[in-house]
Design an enzyme around this catalytic site. Structure first.
Site, PDB file in Angstrom:
ATOM      1  N   ARG A 167       0.827  -1.205   0.000  1.00  0.00           N
ATOM      2  CA  ARG A 167       0.000   0.000   0.000  1.00  0.00           C
ATOM      3  C   ARG A 167       0.863   1.258   0.000  1.00  0.00           C
ATOM      4  NH1 ARG A 167      -2.512  -3.554   3.271  1.00  0.00           N
ATOM      5  NH2 ARG A 167      -1.574  -2.688   5.134  1.00  0.00           N
TER       6      ARG A 167
ATOM      7  N   HIS B  49       9.746 -10.850  -2.448  1.00  0.00           N
ATOM      8  CA  HIS B  49       8.954 -10.371  -3.583  1.00  0.00           C
ATOM      9  C   HIS B  49       8.937  -8.849  -3.525  1.00  0.00           C
ATOM     10  CE1 HIS B  49       5.900  -9.880  -6.593  1.00  0.00           C
ATOM     11  NE2 HIS B  49       5.592 -11.171  -6.642  1.00  0.00           N
TER      12      HIS B  49
ATOM     13  N   TYR C  15       4.431  -4.409  -5.434  1.00  0.00           N
ATOM     14  CA  TYR C  15       3.658  -4.249  -6.682  1.00  0.00           C
ATOM     15  C   TYR C  15       3.676  -2.818  -7.170  1.00  0.00           C
ATOM     16  CZ  TYR C  15       1.412  -8.539  -5.097  1.00  0.00           C
ATOM     17  OH  TYR C  15       1.161  -9.792  -4.668  1.00  0.00           O
TER      18      TYR C  15
ATOM     19  N   HIS D 240       7.669  -8.370 -10.800  1.00  0.00           N
ATOM     20  CA  HIS D 240       6.836  -8.397 -11.996  1.00  0.00           C
ATOM     21  C   HIS D 240       7.491  -7.453 -13.009  1.00  0.00           C
ATOM     22  CE1 HIS D 240       3.035  -9.619  -9.528  1.00  0.00           C
ATOM     23  NE2 HIS D 240       4.053 -10.432  -9.350  1.00  0.00           N
TER      24      HIS D 240
ATOM     25  N   GLU E 198       9.345 -12.343 -13.041  1.00  0.00           N
ATOM     26  CA  GLU E 198       8.269 -13.340 -12.919  1.00  0.00           C
ATOM     27  C   GLU E 198       7.460 -13.409 -14.213  1.00  0.00           C
ATOM     28  OE1 GLU E 198       5.795 -12.970  -9.434  1.00  0.00           O
ATOM     29  OE2 GLU E 198       4.488 -14.618 -10.066  1.00  0.00           O
TER      30      GLU E 198
ATOM     31  N   ASP F  24       5.431 -19.105 -12.474  1.00  0.00           N
ATOM     32  CA  ASP F  24       4.263 -19.151 -11.588  1.00  0.00           C
ATOM     33  C   ASP F  24       3.242 -20.042 -12.296  1.00  0.00           C
ATOM     34  OD1 ASP F  24       1.586 -18.449 -10.609  1.00  0.00           O
ATOM     35  OD2 ASP F  24       2.563 -16.813  -9.499  1.00  0.00           O
TER      36      ASP F  24
ATOM     37  N   HIS G 149       0.020 -18.405 -13.446  1.00  0.00           N
ATOM     38  CA  HIS G 149       0.237 -17.467 -14.551  1.00  0.00           C
ATOM     39  C   HIS G 149       0.530 -18.213 -15.855  1.00  0.00           C
ATOM     40  CE1 HIS G 149       1.772 -14.269 -11.424  1.00  0.00           C
ATOM     41  NE2 HIS G 149       0.552 -14.701 -11.164  1.00  0.00           N
TER      42      HIS G 149
ATOM     43  N   HIS H  74       6.644 -20.168  -8.301  1.00  0.00           N
ATOM     44  CA  HIS H  74       5.430 -19.987  -7.499  1.00  0.00           C
ATOM     45  C   HIS H  74       4.470 -21.109  -7.865  1.00  0.00           C
ATOM     46  CE1 HIS H  74       6.208 -15.370  -7.048  1.00  0.00           C
ATOM     47  NE2 HIS H  74       6.971 -16.099  -6.261  1.00  0.00           N
TER      48      HIS H  74
ATOM     49  N   ASP I 127      -5.530 -13.755 -13.766  1.00  0.00           N
ATOM     50  CA  ASP I 127      -4.612 -14.076 -12.675  1.00  0.00           C
ATOM     51  C   ASP I 127      -5.405 -14.212 -11.378  1.00  0.00           C
ATOM     52  OD1 ASP I 127      -2.527 -14.363 -10.939  1.00  0.00           O
ATOM     53  OD2 ASP I 127      -1.713 -12.348 -11.207  1.00  0.00           O
TER      54      ASP I 127
ATOM     55  N   HIS J 297      -5.472 -16.854  -8.272  1.00  0.00           N
ATOM     56  CA  HIS J 297      -4.881 -18.042  -7.654  1.00  0.00           C
ATOM     57  C   HIS J 297      -5.955 -18.852  -6.927  1.00  0.00           C
ATOM     58  CE1 HIS J 297      -0.699 -15.895  -7.358  1.00  0.00           C
ATOM     59  NE2 HIS J 297      -1.279 -15.752  -8.537  1.00  0.00           N
TER      60      HIS J 297
ATOM     61  N   GLU K  36       1.327 -19.246  -3.089  1.00  0.00           N
ATOM     62  CA  GLU K  36       0.680 -17.927  -2.926  1.00  0.00           C
ATOM     63  C   GLU K  36      -0.816 -18.127  -3.091  1.00  0.00           C
ATOM     64  OE1 GLU K  36       2.702 -16.422  -6.508  1.00  0.00           O
ATOM     65  OE2 GLU K  36       3.580 -14.893  -5.237  1.00  0.00           O
TER      66      GLU K  36
HETATM   67 FE    FE Z   1       3.455 -15.374  -8.335  1.00  0.00          FE
HETATM   68 ZN    ZN Z   2      -0.643 -14.188  -9.718  1.00  0.00          ZN
HETATM   69 FE    FE Z   3       4.332 -12.170  -8.199  1.00  0.00          FE
END
Ligand code: FE
Ligand code: ZN
Ligand code: FE
Length: 287
Positions: free
Chosen positions: A37, A67, A70, A107, A142, A176, A179, A211, A224, A226, A256
């Site tokens: 955030r 990781h 984001y 990413h 990734e 992943d 993904h 992942h 995407d 999971h 994840e």
């Molecule tokens: Fe992942």
């Molecule tokens: Zn994902």
């Molecule tokens: Fe990721």
């Protein structure tokens, strides 16, 4: 098999991550060192590194992964977004070097309408601005599902970014399963074929992190979402075959999945139980 999960660093930092991983009977783990955030990062010196490293060796925990936030988007053509990402990744490299960990997963980024080629070049520009070649770790790009305008759903895009980076010896790749399946790589019926393509396009020695997630959406959906292990379109049999593949024997395999069923899912992948976990309700839309 080196199995682990995305664990918390709340309050006690790595001590929390390690205690949680021990409770899952994991062999490895992944953390985020800062909130997705935003806001200032907690000083890395407050993560109780030395104490945590002792507990890790007592419990056979190794090859931890970080990781990246984001909030980093090196594919952005907007200068403020791009520079924010460059600065954050440069800072994160120093934080992770302090911890002594080997892998930062990131990413590649979203081109936001400017096209994959422009995105690829911009990501390489960002990495070239950061990397000196003296880093003590790998930046693992990734592979993505191809949702939105994300770069990196095709192995060729990852390879092209790497080819444009001067200090590409500091780069590696994180696959992943969710993904890759959503991107249209049929890892259920032909994981061998996927690995062959990976080897041809990138080179298998660069596969450093994986992942392991099931997928709530269908093959080739470019979405995407999971799912819990065995509760999605990939399924338990395929995921068990994948985690047992010799190519992944020494690679940290990180769950994840939603809902906090990691202990159960790790046992399931190891073949210690055949009971599926409850379906997690929380949607994990990134990671
Ligand atoms: Fe992942
Ligand atoms: Zn994902
Ligand atoms: Fe990721």
């Amino acid at each position: 098999m080196k199995l682990g999960a995305n664990v918390s660093v709340a309050k006690t930092g790595l001590l929390r991550a390690v205690e949680e991983s021990v409770s899952y009977e994991a062999d490895t783990y992944m953390i985020y060192t800062r909130s997705n955030r935003g806001g200032p990062a907690r000083p890395i010196e407050q993560f109780n590194r030395d104490e945590a490293l002792c507990i890790m060796s007592d419990h056979g925990l190794a090859d931890p992964v970080v990781h990246l936030s984001y909030l980093v988007n090196l594919a952005s053509q907007k200068d403020d977004t791009f520079e924010y990402g460059v600065n954050l990744l440069a800072e994160e490299i120093k934080r992770v070097e302090y911890l002594g960990f080997q892998y930062i997963v990131m990413h590649p980024g979203s081109h936001v309408g400017t096209g994959v080629q422009a995105g690829v070049k911009r990501i390489a520009e960002g990495l070239n601005a950061i990397l000196t070649g003296r880093e003590q770790l790998y930046i693992c790009l990734e592979t993505m599902a191809g949702d939105g305008s994300k770069v990196g759903s095709h192995l060729e895009e990852i390879a092209e970014i790497m080819s444009l980076v001067e200090h590409r010896s500091r780069l590696a790749v994180c696959i992943d399963t969710c993904h890759n399946y959503s991107a249209g790589y049929d890892i259920v019926n032909d994981f061998e074929g996927f690995l062959q393509q990976f080897d041809d396009v990138i080179g298998l020695p660069l596969l450093k992190v994986a992942h392991i997630n099931d997928s709530k959406t269908s093959f080739g959906s470019h979405r995407d979402r999971h799912a819990n292990i065995g509760r999605g379109s990939i399924g338990l049999d395929a995921l068990r075959r994948i985690v047992r593949h010799e190519v992944l024997e020494t690679v940290p395999l990180i769950l994840e999945t939603p809902g906090g069923h990691y202990k159960h899912e790790i046992a399931l992948l190891r073949g210690l139980t055949d009971t599926l976990p409850p379906e997690g309700s929380a949607e994990s839309d990134e990671a």
